[in-house]
Motif scaffolding. Structure first.
Motif, PDB file in Angstrom:
ATOM      1  N   SER A 104       0.838  -1.196   0.000  1.00 16.56           N
ATOM      2  CA  SER A 104       0.000   0.000   0.000  1.00 16.56           C
ATOM      3  C   SER A 104       0.876   1.250   0.000  1.00 16.56           C
ATOM      4  O   SER A 104       2.102   1.175   0.106  1.00 16.56           O
ATOM      5  N   LYS A 105       0.250   2.403  -0.092  1.00 22.35           N
ATOM      6  CA  LYS A 105       0.998   3.665  -0.051  1.00 22.35           C
ATOM      7  C   LYS A 105       1.705   3.853   1.285  1.00 22.35           C
ATOM      8  O   LYS A 105       2.678   4.595   1.383  1.00 22.35           O
ATOM      9  N   THR A 106       1.217   3.170   2.315  1.00 21.67           N
ATOM     10  CA  THR A 106       1.871   3.237   3.625  1.00 21.67           C
ATOM     11  C   THR A 106       2.903   2.123   3.799  1.00 21.67           C
ATOM     12  O   THR A 106       3.386   1.884   4.901  1.00 21.67           O
ATOM     13  N   LYS A 107       3.223   1.426   2.700  1.00 24.43           N
ATOM     14  CA  LYS A 107       4.248   0.375   2.668  1.00 24.43           C
ATOM     15  C   LYS A 107       3.847  -0.877   3.440  1.00 24.43           C
ATOM     16  O   LYS A 107       4.703  -1.660   3.862  1.00 24.43           O
ATOM     17  N   ASP A 108       2.551  -1.101   3.606  1.00 24.01           N
ATOM     18  CA  ASP A 108       2.073  -2.330   4.237  1.00 24.01           C
ATOM     19  C   ASP A 108       1.778  -3.363   3.156  1.00 24.01           C
ATOM     20  O   ASP A 108       1.228  -3.031   2.101  1.00 24.01           O
ATOM     21  N   PRO A 109       2.130  -4.632   3.382  1.00 22.87           N
ATOM     22  CA  PRO A 109       1.883  -5.661   2.367  1.00 22.87           C
ATOM     23  C   PRO A 109       0.398  -5.938   2.182  1.00 22.87           C
ATOM     24  O   PRO A 109      -0.357  -6.019   3.157  1.00 22.87           O
ATOM     25  N   ASP A 110       0.006  -6.078   0.943  1.00 22.40           N
ATOM     26  CA  ASP A 110      -1.370  -6.435   0.604  1.00 22.40           C
ATOM     27  C   ASP A 110      -1.400  -7.933   0.305  1.00 22.40           C
ATOM     28  O   ASP A 110      -0.982  -8.373  -0.761  1.00 22.40           O
ATOM     29  N   MET A 111      -1.886  -8.701   1.259  1.00 22.10           N
ATOM     30  CA  MET A 111      -1.884 -10.159   1.134  1.00 22.10           C
ATOM     31  C   MET A 111      -3.190 -10.697   0.563  1.00 22.10           C
ATOM     32  O   MET A 111      -3.398 -11.909   0.514  1.00 22.10           O
ATOM     33  N   SER A 112      -4.062  -9.816   0.113  1.00 24.04           N
ATOM     34  CA  SER A 112      -5.407 -10.236  -0.285  1.00 24.04           C
ATOM     35  C   SER A 112      -5.395 -11.211  -1.459  1.00 24.04           C
ATOM     36  O   SER A 112      -6.217 -12.136  -1.509  1.00 24.04           O
ATOM     37  N   PHE A 113      -4.464 -11.022  -2.411  1.00 20.17           N
ATOM     38  CA  PHE A 113      -4.429 -11.921  -3.571  1.00 20.17           C
ATOM     39  C   PHE A 113      -3.995 -13.328  -3.164  1.00 20.17           C
ATOM     40  O   PHE A 113      -4.538 -14.324  -3.644  1.00 20.17           O
ATOM     41  N   ILE A 114      -3.006 -13.401  -2.280  1.00 25.14           N
ATOM     42  CA  ILE A 114      -2.552 -14.710  -1.799  1.00 25.14           C
ATOM     43  C   ILE A 114      -3.660 -15.395  -1.011  1.00 25.14           C
ATOM     44  O   ILE A 114      -3.962 -16.579  -1.226  1.00 25.14           O
ATOM     45  N   LEU A 133       3.794 -21.825  -3.151  1.00 24.82           N
ATOM     46  CA  LEU A 133       3.655 -20.375  -3.272  1.00 24.82           C
ATOM     47  C   LEU A 133       4.922 -19.809  -3.899  1.00 24.82           C
ATOM     48  O   LEU A 133       6.032 -20.104  -3.447  1.00 24.82           O
ATOM     49  N   GLU A 134       4.758 -18.998  -4.952  1.00 22.63           N
ATOM     50  CA  GLU A 134       5.901 -18.321  -5.580  1.00 22.63           C
ATOM     51  C   GLU A 134       5.868 -16.811  -5.368  1.00 22.63           C
ATOM     52  O   GLU A 134       6.870 -16.130  -5.567  1.00 22.63           O
ATOM     53  N   SER A 135       4.730 -16.281  -4.985  1.00 25.80           N
ATOM     54  CA  SER A 135       4.584 -14.832  -4.822  1.00 25.80           C
ATOM     55  C   SER A 135       5.517 -14.319  -3.730  1.00 25.80           C
ATOM     56  O   SER A 135       5.608 -14.905  -2.648  1.00 25.80           O
ATOM     57  N   THR A 136       6.196 -13.220  -4.009  1.00 25.46           N
ATOM     58  CA  THR A 136       7.110 -12.635  -3.027  1.00 25.46           C
ATOM     59  C   THR A 136       6.335 -12.160  -1.807  1.00 25.46           C
ATOM     60  O   THR A 136       5.285 -11.522  -1.926  1.00 25.46           O
ATOM     61  N   THR A 137       6.869 -12.463  -0.633  1.00 29.92           N
ATOM     62  CA  THR A 137       6.149 -12.138   0.589  1.00 29.92           C
ATOM     63  C   THR A 137       7.102 -12.121   1.774  1.00 29.92           C
ATOM     64  O   THR A 137       8.303 -12.367   1.622  1.00 29.92           O
ATOM     65  N   TYR A 138       6.588 -11.827   2.949  1.00 29.61           N
ATOM     66  CA  TYR A 138       7.432 -11.750   4.141  1.00 29.61           C
ATOM     67  C   TYR A 138       7.697 -13.152   4.704  1.00 29.61           C
ATOM     68  O   TYR A 138       6.905 -14.083   4.515  1.00 29.61           O
ATOM     69  N   PRO A 139       8.806 -13.338   5.411  1.00 23.81           N
ATOM     70  CA  PRO A 139       9.114 -14.643   5.999  1.00 23.81           C
ATOM     71  C   PRO A 139       8.040 -15.076   6.991  1.00 23.81           C
ATOM     72  O   PRO A 139       7.664 -14.322   7.890  1.00 23.81           O
ATOM     73  N   ILE A 280      11.927  -4.610  -7.082  1.00 18.67           N
ATOM     74  CA  ILE A 280      12.921  -3.882  -6.284  1.00 18.67           C
ATOM     75  C   ILE A 280      12.302  -2.802  -5.397  1.00 18.67           C
ATOM     76  O   ILE A 280      12.687  -2.669  -4.236  1.00 18.67           O
ATOM     77  N   PRO A 281      11.337  -2.006  -5.872  1.00 16.36           N
ATOM     78  CA  PRO A 281      10.767  -1.002  -4.967  1.00 16.36           C
ATOM     79  C   PRO A 281       9.860  -1.603  -3.895  1.00 16.36           C
ATOM     80  O   PRO A 281       9.615  -0.974  -2.871  1.00 16.36           O
ATOM     81  N   VAL A 282       9.368  -2.816  -4.154  1.00 21.47           N
ATOM     82  CA  VAL A 282       8.318  -3.398  -3.311  1.00 21.47           C
ATOM     83  C   VAL A 282       8.865  -4.397  -2.294  1.00 21.47           C
ATOM     84  O   VAL A 282       8.528  -4.352  -1.102  1.00 21.47           O
ATOM     85  N   ASP A 283       9.715  -5.307  -2.753  1.00 17.46           N
ATOM     86  CA  ASP A 283      10.107  -6.446  -1.922  1.00 17.46           C
ATOM     87  C   ASP A 283      10.739  -6.069  -0.583  1.00 17.46           C
ATOM     88  O   ASP A 283      10.426  -6.693   0.447  1.00 17.46           O
ATOM     89  N   PRO A 284      11.647  -5.079  -0.532  1.00 19.71           N
ATOM     90  CA  PRO A 284      12.227  -4.739   0.773  1.00 19.71           C
ATOM     91  C   PRO A 284      11.189  -4.292   1.800  1.00 19.71           C
ATOM     92  O   PRO A 284      11.413  -4.433   3.013  1.00 19.71           O
ATOM     93  N   ALA A 288      10.791  -4.994   5.855  1.00 22.12           N
ATOM     94  CA  ALA A 288      10.701  -3.891   6.819  1.00 22.12           C
ATOM     95  C   ALA A 288       9.415  -3.985   7.634  1.00 22.12           C
ATOM     96  O   ALA A 288       9.419  -3.767   8.855  1.00 22.12           O
ATOM     97  N   TRP A 289       8.311  -4.321   6.965  1.00 19.21           N
ATOM     98  CA  TRP A 289       7.024  -4.444   7.662  1.00 19.21           C
ATOM     99  C   TRP A 289       7.064  -5.570   8.693  1.00 19.21           C
ATOM    100  O   TRP A 289       6.621  -5.402   9.835  1.00 19.21           O
ATOM    101  N   LYS A 290       7.601  -6.718   8.283  1.00 23.61           N
ATOM    102  CA  LYS A 290       7.665  -7.859   9.197  1.00 23.61           C
ATOM    103  C   LYS A 290       8.510  -7.527  10.421  1.00 23.61           C
ATOM    104  O   LYS A 290       8.151  -7.871  11.558  1.00 23.61           O
ATOM    105  N   LEU A 291       9.624  -6.843  10.203  1.00 19.88           N
ATOM    106  CA  LEU A 291      10.497  -6.500  11.323  1.00 19.88           C
ATOM    107  C   LEU A 291       9.844  -5.487  12.261  1.00 19.88           C
ATOM    108  O   LEU A 291      10.100  -5.494  13.469  1.00 19.88           O
ATOM    109  N   LYS A 292       8.997  -4.627  11.711  1.00 20.86           N
ATOM    110  CA  LYS A 292       8.265  -3.684  12.574  1.00 20.86           C
ATOM    111  C   LYS A 292       7.382  -4.427  13.564  1.00 20.86           C
ATOM    112  O   LYS A 292       7.216  -4.000  14.712  1.00 20.86           O
ATOM    113  N   THR A 293       6.803  -5.543  13.117  1.00 22.53           N
ATOM    114  CA  THR A 293       5.953  -6.324  14.022  1.00 22.53           C
ATOM    115  C   THR A 293       6.775  -6.970  15.130  1.00 22.53           C
ATOM    116  O   THR A 293       6.223  -7.437  16.128  1.00 22.53           O
ATOM    117  N   LEU A 294       8.092  -6.999  14.942  1.00 23.56           N
ATOM    118  CA  LEU A 294       8.997  -7.561  15.948  1.00 23.56           C
ATOM    119  C   LEU A 294       9.796  -6.463  16.651  1.00 23.56           C
ATOM    120  O   LEU A 294      10.842  -6.722  17.251  1.00 23.56           O
TER     121      LEU A 294
END
Length: 442
Positions: A104-114, A133-139, A280-284, A288-294
């Protein structure tokens, strides 16, 4: 039971379904079908489904002929079909999810398609099926989202690693790369269990030249994020170096090329007008989002993102300086953007920095036109534009032309000769020896 699935894969009688007919799913489906499998693509885009079934390619580096050769009418071994119906999965043995994972514009992952795809798959899950699953996503996505959706269904008692199997294999598609294709690029795979990994490995080895097993789905998920975080942060570094060199009146391109002569300890990255594309603009941001939750702040990612997203503004500042030297205001000036695609020779403008440059220039009152030999029209948020032809007359009408994408079709000598001023953000004019006084580099 597991040996039955392995036997089907080994004998190429396993039926494969690929969810998603985009830049990742379609080449992968073709790779399996070309190696003798019956492959069905599921996508909710009726137009894509129609084109696949009629043998009409909509992706630049896939020929229509390659699709036609895999139609059930033409092929006696591997076949490729497409549908919009998930019910076709009832006969599938292997299901590979290749759907978008935007942020999203706030850099949160949109998991709705998965999630939506996995929920649809779960309705047709059966014994001896593998879901990858092949779609790029958080660990953690495969473990935390996919596994529960597959095990907690109402029509059976399914346990991952026993009667169904789940794995993750990050896509590594590089559109328009003729050297490293889907079959030549090494494939990383990680399963929920060892048996899941073994089955996934066997499946991919039937179509991909090199398969790299890792210990878990989390490792496999992290591999893709490391690859593109490495690229994004290094591009952020070299973009800042470009700004520094500009302040120091040094040609950053000459610096990089000279540094690249060192045979060890240096890998060249190149500056540009910003990051673009679906990776490249999206995957990092997933990392970052996952680490924020930690409760951890991914500082390198944050800084690189800040620099990379500021580059379109920097480009506009450079345009303004060019106009100032001619005693012209940006407001009311005529600016031509050369290249809308996010990378050379692809008809794809997802996340392209050209769009941001157009936005900023328009907000400041400039009159914007664009040319892109591969993208005839763009419809983006609040503007719709059509590519203009490049000739002596049109080029002469602009106060400044901005080289945003260095397509190989462009005749740079002709463009420079007939343009008033040029901002080259890609070092595309590096080999020109005449009229270079018109060109300012990033």
């Amino acid at each position: 039971m597991n040996s039955n699935l392995k036997t089907k894969i080994s004998t190429k009688t396993a039926k494969i379904s690929v969810i998603g007919a985009g830049y990742v799913g379609l080449p992968l489906a073709i790779a399996f079908a070309s190696n003798g499998f019956s492959v069905n693509i599921v996508d909710n885009d009726n137009n894509k489904v129609r084109k696949i079934n009629s043998g009409e390619s909509y992706i630049g580096d896939i020929t229509s002929e390659s699709l036609r050769q895999l139609s059930p009418k033409e092929s006696k071994s591997g076949t490729l079909t497409a549908t919009t119906h998930y019910s076709s999965l009832v006969d599938s043995d292997c299901v590979i999810i290749c759907v978008p994972t935007p942020v999203s514009k706030t850099k949160d992952p949109d998991m709705s398609f998965i999630i939506s795809s996995a929920q649809s798959i779960s309705q047709y899950i059966h014994d001896d099926m593998i879901i990858i699953l092949e779609s790029t996503t958080y660990p953690g996505t495969t473990e935390e989202l996919i596994v529960p959706l597959m095990e907690n269904v109402g029509h059976g008692d399914f346990v991952v690693g026993k009667n169904i199997h789940v794995a993750f294999s990050p896509e590594r598609i590089d559109p328009n790369n003729e050297i490293w294709t889907v079959t030549d690029t090494p494939k990383v795979i990680g399963g929920i269990t060892y048996e899941c990994s073994e089955i996934a490995k066997l499946l991919y080895e039937s179509a991909i030249n090199t398969v790299i097993p890792v210990s878990s789905t989390r490792v496999a998920e992290m591999v893709k994020l490391l690859e593109n975080t490495y690229r994004a942060t290094n591009i952020g570094l070299v973009n800042e170096i470009a700004i520094m060199c500009d302040r120091l009146d040094i040609d950053v391109w000459e610096v990089i090329n000279a540094a690249a002569t060192k045979p060890f300890g240096f890998t060249p990255f190149y500056p540009g007008p910003g990051l673009g594309g679906h990776c490249i603009p999206v995957d990092p941001q997933f990392l970052a989002w996952k680490l924020k939750t930690l409760n951890y702040n991914a500082r390198f990612i944050q800084l690189a993102t800040e620099i990379n997203t500021s580059m379109p503004n920097y480009v506009v500042e450079k345009v303004q300086k060019i106009l100032n030297r001619k005693k012209m205001p940006l407001n009311g000036s005529n600016i031509l953007i050369l290249g809308i695609a996010y990378k050379p020779d692809v008809p794809d403008f997802r996340e392209s920095p050209s769009l941001d440059i157009i936005d900023i220039l328009t907000e400041q009152g400039a009159n914007i036109s664009y040319n892109d030999p591969l993208i005839e029209q763009i419809s983006y948020e609040h503007f719709n534009m059509t590519s203009i032809p490049l000739n002596k007359k049109t080029l002469s009408q602009f106060d400044c032309a901005v080289i945003a994408t260095d397509h190989s079709d462009y005749d740079w000598e002709f463009i420079v000769q007939h343009s008033d001023s040029i901002l080259d953000t890609r070092n595309a004019t590096r080999n020109l020896r005449t009229r270079i006084d018109k060109v300012e580099k990033l």
